[in-house]
Design a protein around this motif. Structure first.
Motif, PDB file in Angstrom:
ATOM      1  N   LEU A  58       0.833  -1.191   0.000  1.00  0.00           N
ATOM      2  CA  LEU A  58       0.000   0.000   0.000  1.00  0.00           C
ATOM      3  C   LEU A  58       0.871   1.246   0.000  1.00  0.00           C
ATOM      4  O   LEU A  58       1.998   1.240   0.503  1.00  0.00           O
ATOM      5  N   THR A  59       0.310   2.327  -0.582  1.00  0.00           N
ATOM      6  CA  THR A  59       1.029   3.594  -0.676  1.00  0.00           C
ATOM      7  C   THR A  59       0.227   4.677   0.029  1.00  0.00           C
ATOM      8  O   THR A  59      -1.008   4.730  -0.100  1.00  0.00           O
ATOM      9  N   LEU A  60       0.918   5.562   0.744  1.00  0.00           N
ATOM     10  CA  LEU A  60       0.259   6.654   1.447  1.00  0.00           C
ATOM     11  C   LEU A  60       1.248   7.794   1.619  1.00  0.00           C
ATOM     12  O   LEU A  60       2.446   7.652   1.356  1.00  0.00           O
ATOM     13  N   LEU A  61       0.737   8.949   2.044  1.00  0.00           N
ATOM     14  CA  LEU A  61       1.588  10.100   2.337  1.00  0.00           C
ATOM     15  C   LEU A  61       1.006  10.854   3.516  1.00  0.00           C
ATOM     16  O   LEU A  61      -0.177  10.720   3.842  1.00  0.00           O
ATOM     17  N   SER A  62       1.862  11.671   4.132  1.00  0.00           N
ATOM     18  CA  SER A  62       1.441  12.433   5.301  1.00  0.00           C
ATOM     19  C   SER A  62       1.541  13.919   4.999  1.00  0.00           C
ATOM     20  O   SER A  62       2.500  14.380   4.363  1.00  0.00           O
ATOM     21  N   SER A  63       0.547  14.692   5.446  1.00  0.00           N
ATOM     22  CA  SER A  63       0.518  16.137   5.239  1.00  0.00           C
ATOM     23  C   SER A  63       0.913  16.900   6.496  1.00  0.00           C
ATOM     24  O   SER A  63       0.893  18.136   6.494  1.00  0.00           O
ATOM     25  N   VAL A  64       1.281  16.192   7.559  1.00  0.00           N
ATOM     26  CA  VAL A  64       1.635  16.813   8.825  1.00  0.00           C
ATOM     27  C   VAL A  64       2.946  16.214   9.312  1.00  0.00           C
ATOM     28  O   VAL A  64       3.153  14.995   9.219  1.00  0.00           O
ATOM     29  N   GLN A  65       3.839  17.089   9.817  1.00  0.00           N
ATOM     30  CA  GLN A  65       5.096  16.609  10.355  1.00  0.00           C
ATOM     31  C   GLN A  65       4.901  16.006  11.751  1.00  0.00           C
ATOM     32  O   GLN A  65       3.862  16.168  12.387  1.00  0.00           O
ATOM     33  N   GLY A  66       5.962  15.296  12.203  1.00  0.00           N
ATOM     34  CA  GLY A  66       5.930  14.715  13.538  1.00  0.00           C
ATOM     35  C   GLY A  66       5.647  13.222  13.502  1.00  0.00           C
ATOM     36  O   GLY A  66       5.683  12.575  12.444  1.00  0.00           O
ATOM     37  N   LEU A  67       5.369  12.667  14.673  1.00  0.00           N
ATOM     38  CA  LEU A  67       5.073  11.242  14.788  1.00  0.00           C
ATOM     39  C   LEU A  67       3.597  11.022  14.481  1.00  0.00           C
ATOM     40  O   LEU A  67       2.722  11.448  15.243  1.00  0.00           O
TER      41      LEU A  67
ATOM     42  N   ALA B 188       0.318   1.472  13.205  1.00  0.00           N
ATOM     43  CA  ALA B 188       1.738   1.717  13.481  1.00  0.00           C
ATOM     44  C   ALA B 188       1.949   3.220  13.492  1.00  0.00           C
ATOM     45  O   ALA B 188       1.022   4.002  13.232  1.00  0.00           O
ATOM     46  N   GLN B 189       3.172   3.627  13.781  1.00  0.00           N
ATOM     47  CA  GLN B 189       3.523   5.041  13.791  1.00  0.00           C
ATOM     48  C   GLN B 189       4.761   5.270  12.935  1.00  0.00           C
ATOM     49  O   GLN B 189       5.646   4.411  12.859  1.00  0.00           O
ATOM     50  N   VAL B 190       4.791   6.430  12.286  1.00  0.00           N
ATOM     51  CA  VAL B 190       5.904   6.769  11.420  1.00  0.00           C
ATOM     52  C   VAL B 190       6.300   8.221  11.696  1.00  0.00           C
ATOM     53  O   VAL B 190       5.451   9.064  12.001  1.00  0.00           O
ATOM     54  N   CYS B 191       7.598   8.517  11.615  1.00  0.00           N
ATOM     55  CA  CYS B 191       8.105   9.854  11.861  1.00  0.00           C
ATOM     56  C   CYS B 191       8.173  10.608  10.537  1.00  0.00           C
ATOM     57  O   CYS B 191       8.864  10.184   9.594  1.00  0.00           O
ATOM     58  N   VAL B 192       7.456  11.718  10.456  1.00  0.00           N
ATOM     59  CA  VAL B 192       7.381  12.520   9.239  1.00  0.00           C
ATOM     60  C   VAL B 192       8.234  13.769   9.429  1.00  0.00           C
ATOM     61  O   VAL B 192       8.043  14.525  10.397  1.00  0.00           O
ATOM     62  N   VAL B 193       9.176  13.984   8.524  1.00  0.00           N
ATOM     63  CA  VAL B 193      10.083  15.129   8.608  1.00  0.00           C
ATOM     64  C   VAL B 193       9.963  15.960   7.336  1.00  0.00           C
ATOM     65  O   VAL B 193       9.437  15.509   6.311  1.00  0.00           O
TER      66      VAL B 193
END
Length: 412
Positions: free
Chosen positions: A367-376, A399-404
């Motif tokens: 699966l593919t996804l993206l995050s629009s907010v930084q942080g955990l 789960a959790q992922v760190c977004v930078v």
């Protein structure tokens, strides 16, 4: 008037002594500063004392040994040793002497005698000696029962017993905690506390896993290519101190699916603890089988097989999910829906058919996804619907992922 006959004295005398190693002599240092009235007198007396350590006179621990002054404490897992002596105090030969030593506990009676054969005769001022050993496996009250039977020259059969009562104490307090990972791994934390009054040298603390698991000890780190204990080079555990040991258990390949969906209580394994005290007395404890409550996954289980630790803001990243039909009888027809959250956005078609999933089988999804907010950020919003039963399973906080920021270089 009736007179009771005097009680006949026995010709043999029984003596029992516990065998323990000596202890290091301790003294109480008495000292003062040079400006005080005694001056250097106290310090000189300690230097002249043969029991003190040269150059370290103010230490309580000396170089001399002290023989045991009392019975002492006996702890679970140690070996109880005792010396038994039967001496002929009379001036006549005694025949058919039988010495028997039994240990009575709250649950059983054990025969500790090295031999059950009778000695033909015992001359005056001679003795029969025996040394018994027993690894203590129960706590609580123990009674050593020593019985002696013999025959006098006149052919009279004599018999007497002596009882020696002692307590077996608990040396360690062991507490366990289980942590279940999404990858079927189980982390075991064992908290071991020394509840005796003397230091212990922890020779070995290992986990013997059950047949379904392989175990990895997480109590060492690699330094310069060598494994070094996280507790340092001196594995001493002081009185009332606690130490945490960590282990990772992973199901064997042939049991991986079964271990992941098994219901109820799962046997993990047992701890094997070996220590030494005082002058090298060895003790060993082995716990009963440790059991944990296996997590319930319901009919369908979703787990993560691969996910990056750190991703760039507003850039697509990939994860791999594993879907398992935990039912042992029913085939499922699954539909996958992906619901966006305020920070996590899924890329792809929602509501797609995954097809039929047979009992106890699995399939993997990329699966593919993206995050629009930084942080955990927490990955949420997956829905699985079984079209046969019209039942929907929701999966949030997978789960959790760190977004930078994309300006920060993400290490691969």
């Amino acid at each position: 008037m009736e007179v009771n006959p005097p009680k006949q004295e026995h010709l043999l005398a029984l003596k029992v002594m516990r065998l323990t190693k000596p202890t290091l002599f301790t003294n109480i240092p008495v000292t003062c500063e040079e400006k005080d009235l005694p001056g250097d007198l106290f310090n000189q007396l300690m230097r002249d004392d043969p029991s003190t350590v040269n150059g370290a006179e103010i230490l309580m621990l000396g170089e001399m040994l002290t023989l045991p002054q009392n019975f002492g404490n006996i702890f679970l897992g140690e070996t109880f040793s005792s010396y038994i002596s039967v001496h002929n105090d009379s001036n006549q030969v005694v025949k058919d002497i039988l010495v028997k030593a039994d240990l009575q506990t709250s649950s059983q009676r054990l025969n500790l005698s090295a031999s059950n054969a009778a000695v033909a005769e015992l001359k005056p001022d001679c003795c029969i000696d025996d040394v018994i050993h027993h690894e203590v496996k129960e706590i609580g009250t123990h009674i050593l029962v020593c019985a002696v039977s013999y025959t006098t020259q006149a052919g009279e059969k004599m018999y007497f017993r002596k009882f020696f009562k002692f307590q077996v104490l608990k040396p360690l307090d062991v507490k366990t905690k289980f942590y279940n990972a999404e990858t079927d791994e189980v982390f075991l934390e064992a908290q071991i506390q020394n509840i005796t009054t003397s230091p212990m040298f922890m020779e070995k603390v290992s986990l013997e896993p059950s047949i379904m698991y392989n175990v990895t000890e997480l109590n060492s780190v690699s330094q310069a290519g060598e494994c070094v204990s996280t507790f340092g080079s001196r594995a001493y555990l002081q009185p009332m101190d606690t130490r945490q040991y960590l282990y990772c258990l992973k199901p064997k390949k042939e049991f991986a699916e079964k271990a992941g969906i098994i219901k109820g209580v799962t046997v993990i394994g047992k701890l094997d603890i070996v220590w030494k005290t005082n002058l090298g007395e060895r003790g060993r404890l082995q716990t009963s089988q440790l059991q944990r409550m296996a997590p319930g996954y319901g009919d369908v289980r979703l787990s993560l097989e691969a996910i990056p630790d750190t991703v760039n803001l507003e850039e697509p990243f990939h994860i791999t999910c594993k879907i398992t039909n935990c039912s042992s009888e029913r085939t499922m027809d699954l539909v996958l829906e992906m619901c966006n959250t305020s920070s996590i956005h899924w890329c792809g078609i929602s509501g797609r058919q995954l097809g039929k999933l047979h009992p106890s089988s699995s399939l993997c999804l990329a699966l593919t996804l993206l995050s629009s907010v930084q942080g955990l950020q927490s990955i949420s919003g997956l829905r699985l619907t079984d079209t046969f039963l019209k039942r929907t399973y929701e999966y949030d906080d997978i789960a959790q992922v760190c977004v930078v920021s994309s300006a920060i270089q993400v290490e691969s």
